[in-house]
Motif scaffolding. Structure first.
Motif, PDB file in Angstrom:
ATOM      1  N   UNK A 156      12.655  10.819   6.722  1.00 14.78           N
ATOM      2  CA  UNK A 156      11.159  10.729   6.244  1.00 14.78           C
ATOM      3  C   UNK A 156      10.713   9.025   6.140  1.00 14.78           C
ATOM      4  N   UNK A 157      11.710   8.215   6.133  1.00 16.12           N
ATOM      5  CA  UNK A 157      11.132   6.827   6.099  1.00 16.12           C
ATOM      6  C   UNK A 157      10.534   6.338   7.130  1.00 16.12           C
TER       7      UNK A 157
ATOM      8  N   UNK B 128       6.607  -4.537   0.514  1.00 17.90           N
ATOM      9  CA  UNK B 128       7.320  -5.610  -0.256  1.00 17.90           C
ATOM     10  C   UNK B 128       7.370  -5.484  -1.774  1.00 17.90           C
ATOM     11  N   UNK B 129       6.512  -4.520  -2.231  1.00 13.79           N
ATOM     12  CA  UNK B 129       6.777  -4.241  -3.794  1.00 13.79           C
ATOM     13  C   UNK B 129       7.755  -3.214  -4.202  1.00 13.79           C
ATOM     14  N   UNK B 130       8.407  -2.680  -3.135  1.00  9.46           N
ATOM     15  CA  UNK B 130       9.564  -1.620  -3.459  1.00  9.46           C
ATOM     16  C   UNK B 130      10.668  -2.321  -4.023  1.00  9.46           C
ATOM     17  N   UNK B 131      11.332  -1.535  -4.727  1.00 10.98           N
ATOM     18  CA  UNK B 131      12.871  -1.902  -5.321  1.00 10.98           C
ATOM     19  C   UNK B 131      13.421  -0.699  -5.927  1.00 10.98           C
ATOM     20  N   UNK B 132      14.738  -0.891  -6.409  1.00 15.04           N
ATOM     21  CA  UNK B 132      15.590   0.293  -6.658  1.00 15.04           C
ATOM     22  C   UNK B 132      15.004   0.828  -7.968  1.00 15.04           C
ATOM     23  N   UNK B 133      14.345   0.086  -8.889  1.00 17.03           N
ATOM     24  CA  UNK B 133      13.513   0.671 -10.009  1.00 17.03           C
ATOM     25  C   UNK B 133      12.364   1.319  -9.636  1.00 17.03           C
ATOM     26  N   UNK B 134      11.714   0.765  -8.948  1.00 14.56           N
ATOM     27  CA  UNK B 134      10.441   1.577  -8.556  1.00 14.56           C
ATOM     28  C   UNK B 134      10.632   2.814  -7.612  1.00 14.56           C
ATOM     29  N   UNK B 135      11.770   2.737  -7.013  1.00 16.92           N
ATOM     30  CA  UNK B 135      12.089   3.854  -5.845  1.00 16.92           C
ATOM     31  C   UNK B 135      11.228   3.514  -4.436  1.00 16.92           C
TER      32      UNK B 135
ATOM     33  N   UNK C 243       8.690   4.818  -3.219  1.00 19.39           N
ATOM     34  CA  UNK C 243       7.185   5.380  -3.131  1.00 19.39           C
ATOM     35  C   UNK C 243       6.299   4.511  -2.561  1.00 19.39           C
ATOM     36  N   UNK C 244       6.440   2.932  -2.602  1.00 24.12           N
ATOM     37  CA  UNK C 244       5.739   1.888  -2.082  1.00 24.12           C
ATOM     38  C   UNK C 244       6.024   1.817  -0.644  1.00 24.12           C
ATOM     39  N   UNK C 245       7.373   2.047  -0.512  1.00 20.79           N
ATOM     40  CA  UNK C 245       7.529   1.935   1.214  1.00 20.79           C
ATOM     41  C   UNK C 245       7.031   3.150   1.833  1.00 20.79           C
ATOM     42  N   UNK C 246       6.890   4.373   1.202  1.00 22.19           N
ATOM     43  CA  UNK C 246       6.416   5.457   1.888  1.00 22.19           C
ATOM     44  C   UNK C 246       4.799   5.262   2.076  1.00 22.19           C
ATOM     45  N   UNK C 247       4.045   4.788   0.952  1.00 21.33           N
ATOM     46  CA  UNK C 247       2.578   4.523   1.155  1.00 21.33           C
ATOM     47  C   UNK C 247       2.340   3.403   2.042  1.00 21.33           C
ATOM     48  N   UNK C 248       3.154   2.204   2.007  1.00 24.74           N
ATOM     49  CA  UNK C 248       2.958   1.132   2.774  1.00 24.74           C
ATOM     50  C   UNK C 248       3.183   1.598   4.326  1.00 24.74           C
ATOM     51  N   UNK C 249       4.194   2.392   4.631  1.00 26.51           N
ATOM     52  CA  UNK C 249       4.241   2.813   6.032  1.00 26.51           C
ATOM     53  C   UNK C 249       3.304   3.852   6.461  1.00 26.51           C
ATOM     54  N   UNK C 250       2.623   4.494   5.705  1.00 27.91           N
ATOM     55  CA  UNK C 250       1.526   5.382   6.032  1.00 27.91           C
ATOM     56  C   UNK C 250       0.515   4.431   6.421  1.00 27.91           C
ATOM     57  N   UNK C 251      -0.039   3.571   5.621  1.00 28.77           N
ATOM     58  CA  UNK C 251      -1.085   2.495   5.816  1.00 28.77           C
ATOM     59  C   UNK C 251      -1.088   1.828   7.359  1.00 28.77           C
ATOM     60  N   UNK C 252       0.418   1.118   7.367  1.00 26.12           N
ATOM     61  CA  UNK C 252       0.703   0.453   8.396  1.00 26.12           C
ATOM     62  C   UNK C 252       0.626   1.144   9.681  1.00 26.12           C
ATOM     63  N   UNK C 253       1.167   2.558   9.613  1.00 26.33           N
ATOM     64  CA  UNK C 253       1.206   3.412  10.798  1.00 26.33           C
ATOM     65  C   UNK C 253      -0.529   3.684  11.121  1.00 26.33           C
ATOM     66  N   UNK C 254      -1.422   3.866  10.170  1.00 28.75           N
ATOM     67  CA  UNK C 254      -2.790   3.969  10.369  1.00 28.75           C
ATOM     68  C   UNK C 254      -3.146   2.766  11.079  1.00 28.75           C
ATOM     69  N   UNK C 255      -2.764   1.620  10.719  1.00 22.81           N
ATOM     70  CA  UNK C 255      -3.394   0.543  11.504  1.00 22.81           C
ATOM     71  C   UNK C 255      -2.801   0.365  12.991  1.00 22.81           C
ATOM     72  N   UNK C 256      -1.582   0.572  13.244  1.00 23.56           N
ATOM     73  CA  UNK C 256      -1.139   0.451  14.502  1.00 23.56           C
ATOM     74  C   UNK C 256      -1.329   1.687  15.326  1.00 23.56           C
ATOM     75  N   UNK C 257      -1.847   2.898  14.466  1.00 20.57           N
ATOM     76  CA  UNK C 257      -2.349   3.938  15.620  1.00 20.57           C
ATOM     77  C   UNK C 257      -3.827   3.672  16.060  1.00 20.57           C
TER      78      UNK C 257
END
Length: 534
Positions: free
Chosen positions: A71-72, A115-122, A124-138
């Protein structure tokens, strides 16, 4: 003809091959640098012990861990697929330069969110950031090749579009080695896995800075009626005066193509879709372009890119550090192969022959690697030491990469950027980019499960696909090198397909001779009239 030579469609002033066209291509190719870095760093970063500890991977079952990892990795490709679609209306209404700018901004926003993701936050920010970054490179993967192809002189178009692939490999090289560096030099901590995520901002930032110095595509400006600005940009790119015969001829060819486009249905937003739907020839070429990316992913290269630790573990390489080092060598092989491709092979050997040679060599190597794994199963028998058979298998693994990289890695992008005329080029590039991301998403989403279920069969599967691609290319793909973009319809009209290039080049030379003779006759007539007046 030397290997650094190229075939010109007409006599071309040396000034045309200047630093400006290379600078513009290099800036646009920063989009691929962002893609290449992600394809290399993400699989190795989530395999770092510090990342696994931060997000509780060690407490997960193997099936759950595989699903999270997939998924990541794959959510980025899903975002890229839709980014490639959104790029079409942006490029149509606002142009190539604005489209590239928006791609860079969206990517940087997404990379910053991760860069806002960590163990406490889970995660979620990595998933959201990768979707946005993917939109950009797409969006960038759609815009950059078409922008480069529109500004490139025909004789070096393959090399200029090839800078897009070079950027991909440079990003990948950094991505592979950055994880080895942090694992080797830093203790296991949040900082260790955070640095590879932060490095994404470097190519993104350089891209945004470079966009301050590039100019809009002359072809796009002329198609929007901004004639004065378009000719001015073309003269700037060619370093020639407006009345130079080369500029006059190039503008004439663009005007002719635009007139044919208008006569063929107009230049509205939906026109390319209508033209494609009503023209079987264009639909056929869209199919060919999509299938090129199917065969490209059929080589298994993206499975290796995104899951290199798993691949080397199957080959018997043990230990995180050793796995990352062998992965880094894989990145070096790819980068060297790309440099050879862009400097020598793409214009010297041509597109068709490169694809067939690369497919045969890669297929043979993958059959050997799969045969070794099937016979020995080194992942289960590994004791920390590499056997001679294991060393040989890794050699053939690198050999398959050496065959693939200077052939299939970038050539499909070049062909897709070349083989469509102006009226459907933006739609065609959207189709190509979406096809690339669709096949890449499927590979990245299911590779881990394939290795778990098929074992050595994965290698036989990819080897078979590479072998099948040889027949596809030989019978269906014409040579496109040195053919002006406005003459691609004529190229595909000639049959059999393997003789089309020679016939069209002969036609171009004959037309050029006629134009020169007409211009010469006009000049002589003018001189005679002046002499009579005097």
């Amino acid at each position: 003809m030397g290997i650094l030579s190229f075939v010109e469609d007409r006599p071309t002033p040396k000034a045309v091959y200047n630093w400006r066209v290379w600078l513009l291509a290099a800036v646009a190719s920063c989009t691929s640098c962002m893609i290449g870095y992600d394809s290399a760093f993400i699989g190795t970063t989530i395999d770092l012990p510090s990342f696994k500890s931060e997000f509780g991977f060690y407490s997960m079952t193997s099936s759950h861990l595989s699903m999270i990892s997939e998924n990541i990795v794959s959510i980025y490709q899903a975002g890229s697929f839709f980014g490639a679609i959104f790029a079409y209306p942006i490029g149509f209404y606002w142009g190539r330069r604005i489209g590239l700018l928006m791609a860079g901004l969206v990517f940087v926003l997404g990379a910053g969110m991760m860069l806002g993701a960590n163990g406490d936050r889970g995660l979620g920010l990595i998933y959201a950031g990768r979707v946005l970054a993917g939109l950009g490179v797409g969006m960038g993967s759609n815009m950059a090749p078409i922008y480069i192809s529109e500004l490139a002189p025909p004789a070096i178009r393959g090399r200029l579009v090839g800078t897009y692939e070079l950027g991909w490999q440079i990003g990948g090289l950094v991505g592979f080695w950055i994880c080895y560096g942090v694992e080797e030099t830093l203790p296991s901590s949040t900082k260790q896995w955070m640095i590879p995520f932060a490095v994404q901002l470097i190519p993104g930032g350089l891209f945004l800075i470079g966009l301050l110095f590039i100019r809009e595509s002359p072809r796009w400006l002329l198609s929007r009626g901004r004639r004065e600005e378009g000719i001015k940009n073309l003269c700037w790119m060619r370093q020639l005066q407006e009345h130079d015969i080369y500029i006059l001829e190039e503008v004439r060819m663009i005007d002719q193509a635009l007139e044919e486009q208008f006569n063929g249905g107009g230049s509205g937003f939906w026109t390319p879709f209508k033209i494609a739907a009503s023209d079987k020839r264009i639909m056929y070429r869209l199919f060919l372009g999509s299938m090129l990316f199917f065969w490209q992913n059929g080589s298994g290269i993206n499975a290796i890119n995104y899951y290199s630790p798993t691949v080397f573990e199957q080959l018997g390489v043990t230990g995180t550090n050793t796995s990352l080092f062998t992965t880094g060598i894989f990145g070096v092989v790819k980068t060297v192969g790309t440099c050879i491709w862009i400097l020598f092979l793409i214009e010297w050997v041509g597109r068709r022959r490169l694809l067939m040679i690369g497919a045969v060599g890669s297929s043979i190597s993958l059959w050997i690697v799969g045969g070794y794994i099937q016979a020995v199963d080194p992942a289960k028998t590994a004791d920390g030491k590499m056997t001679s058979g294991g060393v040989a298998a890794i050699f053939f693994f690198y050999l398959s990469t050496a065959f693939y990289t200077p052939t299939w890695n970038g050539t499909p992008w070049v062909i897709n950027a070349e083989m469509f005329e102006t009226n459907v080029r933006a739609l065609a590039q959207t189709s190509a980019a979406c096809s690339n991301w669709l096949w890449t998403f499927l590979i990245s989403r299911f590779t881990d499960q394939m290795f778990a279920a098929m074992g050595a069969g994965v290698w036989f599967f990819f080897a078979s696909l590479m072998l099948c691609s040889v027949f596809f290319v030989f019978f269906l793909i014409p040579e496109t090198k040195s053919i002006p973009l406005e003459r691609m319809d004529h190229l595909f009209d000639h049959k059999p397909i393997w003789t089309a290039h020679a016939k069209v080049m002969a036609e171009l030379q004959e037309e050029e001779l006629q134009v020169r003779q007409e211009l010469g006759a006009t000049e002589k007539e003018t001189v005679t009239q002046v002499e009579r007046v005097v």
